[in-house]
Design a protein around this motif. Structure first.
Motif, PDB file in Angstrom:
ATOM      1  N   GLN A  37     -30.427 -27.770  72.696  1.00 22.95           N
ATOM      2  CA  GLN A  37     -29.235 -27.302  72.772  1.00 22.95           C
ATOM      3  C   GLN A  37     -28.468 -26.135  71.776  1.00 22.95           C
ATOM      4  N   ASP A  38     -28.560 -24.877  72.201  1.00 26.07           N
ATOM      5  CA  ASP A  38     -28.283 -24.402  71.624  1.00 26.07           C
ATOM      6  C   ASP A  38     -27.363 -23.034  71.782  1.00 26.07           C
ATOM      7  N   ARG A  39     -26.470 -22.022  71.395  1.00 25.24           N
ATOM      8  CA  ARG A  39     -25.689 -20.971  70.976  1.00 25.24           C
ATOM      9  C   ARG A  39     -26.692 -19.851  70.625  1.00 25.24           C
ATOM     10  N   ILE A  40     -27.166 -18.840  71.662  1.00 22.06           N
ATOM     11  CA  ILE A  40     -27.095 -17.921  70.846  1.00 22.06           C
ATOM     12  C   ILE A  40     -26.355 -16.840  71.191  1.00 22.06           C
ATOM     13  N   ASN A  41     -25.446 -16.294  69.671  1.00 19.31           N
ATOM     14  CA  ASN A  41     -24.107 -15.796  70.280  1.00 19.31           C
ATOM     15  C   ASN A  41     -23.487 -15.929  70.728  1.00 19.31           C
ATOM     16  N   GLY A  42     -23.209 -17.655  70.876  1.00 15.38           N
ATOM     17  CA  GLY A  42     -22.053 -17.440  71.312  1.00 15.38           C
ATOM     18  C   GLY A  42     -22.951 -18.743  73.166  1.00 15.38           C
ATOM     19  N   GLN A  43     -23.654 -17.761  73.875  1.00 13.11           N
ATOM     20  CA  GLN A  43     -24.019 -18.404  75.004  1.00 13.11           C
ATOM     21  C   GLN A  43     -24.747 -19.541  74.876  1.00 13.11           C
ATOM     22  N   ALA A  44     -24.040 -21.174  75.460  1.00 13.49           N
ATOM     23  CA  ALA A  44     -25.199 -21.916  75.190  1.00 13.49           C
ATOM     24  C   ALA A  44     -25.797 -21.642  76.288  1.00 13.49           C
ATOM     25  N   LEU A  45     -27.229 -22.562  76.160  1.00 16.76           N
ATOM     26  CA  LEU A  45     -28.418 -22.936  76.841  1.00 16.76           C
ATOM     27  C   LEU A  45     -28.966 -24.849  76.540  1.00 16.76           C
ATOM     28  N   LEU A  46     -29.546 -24.877  77.442  1.00 16.13           N
ATOM     29  CA  LEU A  46     -30.281 -25.849  77.329  1.00 16.13           C
ATOM     30  C   LEU A  46     -31.814 -25.249  77.470  1.00 16.13           C
ATOM     31  N   LEU A  62     -27.457 -21.323  66.758  1.00 20.34           N
ATOM     32  CA  LEU A  62     -26.775 -22.418  66.343  1.00 20.34           C
ATOM     33  C   LEU A  62     -27.297 -23.135  68.257  1.00 20.34           C
ATOM     34  N   GLY A  63     -27.585 -24.755  66.311  1.00 25.27           N
ATOM     35  CA  GLY A  63     -28.436 -25.831  68.290  1.00 25.27           C
ATOM     36  C   GLY A  63     -28.877 -26.945  67.088  1.00 25.27           C
ATOM     37  N   ASP A  64     -28.973 -27.792  67.887  1.00 27.14           N
ATOM     38  CA  ASP A  64     -29.169 -29.095  68.011  1.00 27.14           C
ATOM     39  C   ASP A  64     -30.392 -29.484  68.347  1.00 27.14           C
ATOM     40  N   THR A  65     -31.945 -30.272  68.263  1.00 21.85           N
ATOM     41  CA  THR A  65     -32.460 -30.656  68.790  1.00 21.85           C
ATOM     42  C   THR A  65     -32.482 -32.299  68.856  1.00 21.85           C
ATOM     43  N   SER A  66     -33.129 -32.487  69.856  1.00 22.65           N
ATOM     44  CA  SER A  66     -33.910 -34.057  70.305  1.00 22.65           C
ATOM     45  C   SER A  66     -34.625 -34.595  68.757  1.00 22.65           C
ATOM     46  N   CYS A  67     -34.701 -36.450  69.665  1.00 23.91           N
ATOM     47  CA  CYS A  67     -35.241 -36.984  68.508  1.00 23.91           C
ATOM     48  C   CYS A  67     -36.523 -36.233  68.335  1.00 23.91           C
ATOM     49  N   HIS A  68     -37.255 -36.102  69.487  1.00 20.92           N
ATOM     50  CA  HIS A  68     -38.903 -35.969  69.718  1.00 20.92           C
ATOM     51  C   HIS A  68     -38.933 -34.538  70.046  1.00 20.92           C
ATOM     52  N   ILE A  69     -39.047 -33.331  69.357  1.00 22.54           N
ATOM     53  CA  ILE A  69     -39.668 -31.833  69.929  1.00 22.54           C
ATOM     54  C   ILE A  69     -41.093 -31.854  69.503  1.00 22.54           C
ATOM     55  N   LYS A  70     -41.353 -30.737  70.517  1.00 25.56           N
ATOM     56  CA  LYS A  70     -42.864 -29.924  69.904  1.00 25.56           C
ATOM     57  C   LYS A  70     -42.345 -29.219  70.810  1.00 25.56           C
ATOM     58  N   GLY A  71     -42.937 -27.755  70.849  1.00 29.29           N
ATOM     59  CA  GLY A  71     -43.481 -26.383  70.992  1.00 29.29           C
ATOM     60  C   GLY A  71     -44.119 -25.260  70.928  1.00 29.29           C
ATOM     61  N   PRO A  84     -37.849  -0.130  73.372  1.00 28.19           N
ATOM     62  CA  PRO A  84     -37.307  -1.555  72.901  1.00 28.19           C
ATOM     63  C   PRO A  84     -35.807  -0.970  72.907  1.00 28.19           C
ATOM     64  N   SER A  85     -34.916  -0.127  73.192  1.00 28.95           N
ATOM     65  CA  SER A  85     -33.726   0.062  72.758  1.00 28.95           C
ATOM     66  C   SER A  85     -33.251  -0.180  73.967  1.00 28.95           C
ATOM     67  N   ARG A  86     -33.506  -0.468  75.268  1.00 29.55           N
ATOM     68  CA  ARG A  86     -33.327  -1.180  76.550  1.00 29.55           C
ATOM     69  C   ARG A  86     -33.615  -1.988  76.037  1.00 29.55           C
ATOM     70  N   TRP A  87     -33.411  -3.513  75.490  1.00 28.86           N
ATOM     71  CA  TRP A  87     -32.885  -4.501  74.807  1.00 28.86           C
ATOM     72  C   TRP A  87     -32.058  -4.416  74.422  1.00 28.86           C
ATOM     73  N   GLN A  88     -30.719  -3.642  74.224  1.00 21.94           N
ATOM     74  CA  GLN A  88     -29.829  -3.233  73.264  1.00 21.94           C
ATOM     75  C   GLN A  88     -28.524  -3.957  74.111  1.00 21.94           C
ATOM     76  N   GLY A  89     -27.524  -4.468  74.060  1.00 21.09           N
ATOM     77  CA  GLY A  89     -27.012  -4.796  74.934  1.00 21.09           C
ATOM     78  C   GLY A  89     -27.360  -5.896  76.445  1.00 21.09           C
ATOM     79  N   PHE A  90     -28.684  -6.241  76.603  1.00 23.64           N
ATOM     80  CA  PHE A  90     -28.652  -6.877  76.827  1.00 23.64           C
ATOM     81  C   PHE A  90     -28.866  -9.202  76.911  1.00 23.64           C
ATOM     82  N   ALA A  91     -28.354  -9.293  77.205  1.00 25.26           N
ATOM     83  CA  ALA A  91     -27.004 -11.044  77.294  1.00 25.26           C
ATOM     84  C   ALA A  91     -28.289 -12.138  76.907  1.00 25.26           C
ATOM     85  N   ALA A  92     -28.980 -12.191  78.759  1.00 23.86           N
ATOM     86  CA  ALA A  92     -29.374 -13.171  79.218  1.00 23.86           C
ATOM     87  C   ALA A  92     -30.468 -13.333  77.873  1.00 23.86           C
ATOM     88  N   ARG A  93     -30.275 -14.788  77.979  1.00 21.86           N
ATOM     89  CA  ARG A  93     -31.336 -15.061  76.785  1.00 21.86           C
ATOM     90  C   ARG A  93     -32.495 -17.030  77.261  1.00 21.86           C
TER      91      ARG A  93
END
Length: 176
Positions: A37-46, A62-71, A84-93
Motif C-alpha cells: 500500500q503506497d503513496r507516491i508523491n501523495g497518490q495512493a495505490l495498492l 511512502l508505503g506499507d507491505t503485507s506480512c509476506h512479500i515477494k516481487g 525522457p523529458s516527456r515523463w516530466q509532469g506525468f502523474a500515473a504510477r
C-alpha cells in the motif's frame, strides 16, 4: 542489459517504506505475492500481483507491505527511454488494467528471467520493456474521449495505420 538491472525481494515481515527514486533511474515494481500500500508523491495505490508500480526520477514513495512479500524491482536508466523529458509532469504510477499492462508485465518477467540466466536476449527485452512503458504512458495521457472511439472510427484509424505500415515496410517501425 542496456543498463537494466533487477532485484528480487522476498521476506516475512511488514515493512514501512520511505524512499526517493534516484534522478537517473526509473523503477518498475512487480509484486508476485503479497501487496504494498503506497503513496507516491501523495497518490495512493495498492500494488498487488498482476499489477505494477512505477517510480520515476525524483518520486517520493511512502508505503506499507503485507506480512509476506515477494516481487521484483526492475531498474531502468531514464536515458533508455526516448525523450525522457516527456515523463516530466506525468502523474500515473499504477499499471493496473488492460492488455497493454498485461503485455508489459509479461515482458518484464521475461527480462528478469533473461537477466538471471545471463541470456543475450536480455538487452533486446530491456528495449521491448521500454517500448511497452512508452506505449502505456501515451495511452494514460489520452483523454477519456480519445479512448472511447466508436467502432467505425476505430476501424478507420486501424485502416489508416495498416496503410501507413504497408507504405513504410522498408523503414524501421517502433510501436511508440
Amino acid at each position: 542489459a542496456e543498463g537494466a538491472s533487477a532485484v528480487c525481494l522476498e521476506g516475512e515481515s511488514s515493512l514501512r517504506l520511505h524512499r526517493w527514486q534516484p534522478p537517473s533511474q526509473l523503477l518498475l515494481w512487480l509484486p508476485q505475492h503479497g501487496w504494498v500500500q503506497d503513496r507516491i508523491n501523495g497518490q495512493a495505490l495498492l500494488a498487488e500481483p498482476g499489477t505494477a508500480m512505477l517510480c520515476l526520477p525524483g518520486d517520493e514513495l511512502l508505503g506499507d507491505t503485507s506480512c509476506h512479500i515477494k516481487g521484483v524491482s526492475i531498474l531502468l536508466p531514464i536515458t533508455a527511454l526516448p525523450a525522457p523529458s516527456r515523463w516530466q509532469g506525468f502523474a500515473a504510477r499504477h499499471l493496473v488494467q488492460g492488455s497493454e499492462v498485461r503485455a508489459l508485465i509479461e515482458t518484464a518477467h521475461q527480462l528478469v528471467a533473461a537477466l538471471a540466466a545471463g541470456a543475450p536476449e536480455a538487452s533486446w527485452l530491456a528495449g521491448v520493456l521500454a517500448d511497452h512503458l512508452l506505449f502505456w504512458r501515451d495511452l494514460a495521457v489520452q483523454q477519456p474521449s480519445d479512448r472511447s472511439l466508436g467502432a467505425v472510427e476505430r476501424r478507420r484509424q486501424l485502416r489508416r495505420a495498416r496503410d501507413w505500415i504497408e507504405a513504410h515496410l522498408h523503414e524501421p517501425l517502433r510501436v511508440t
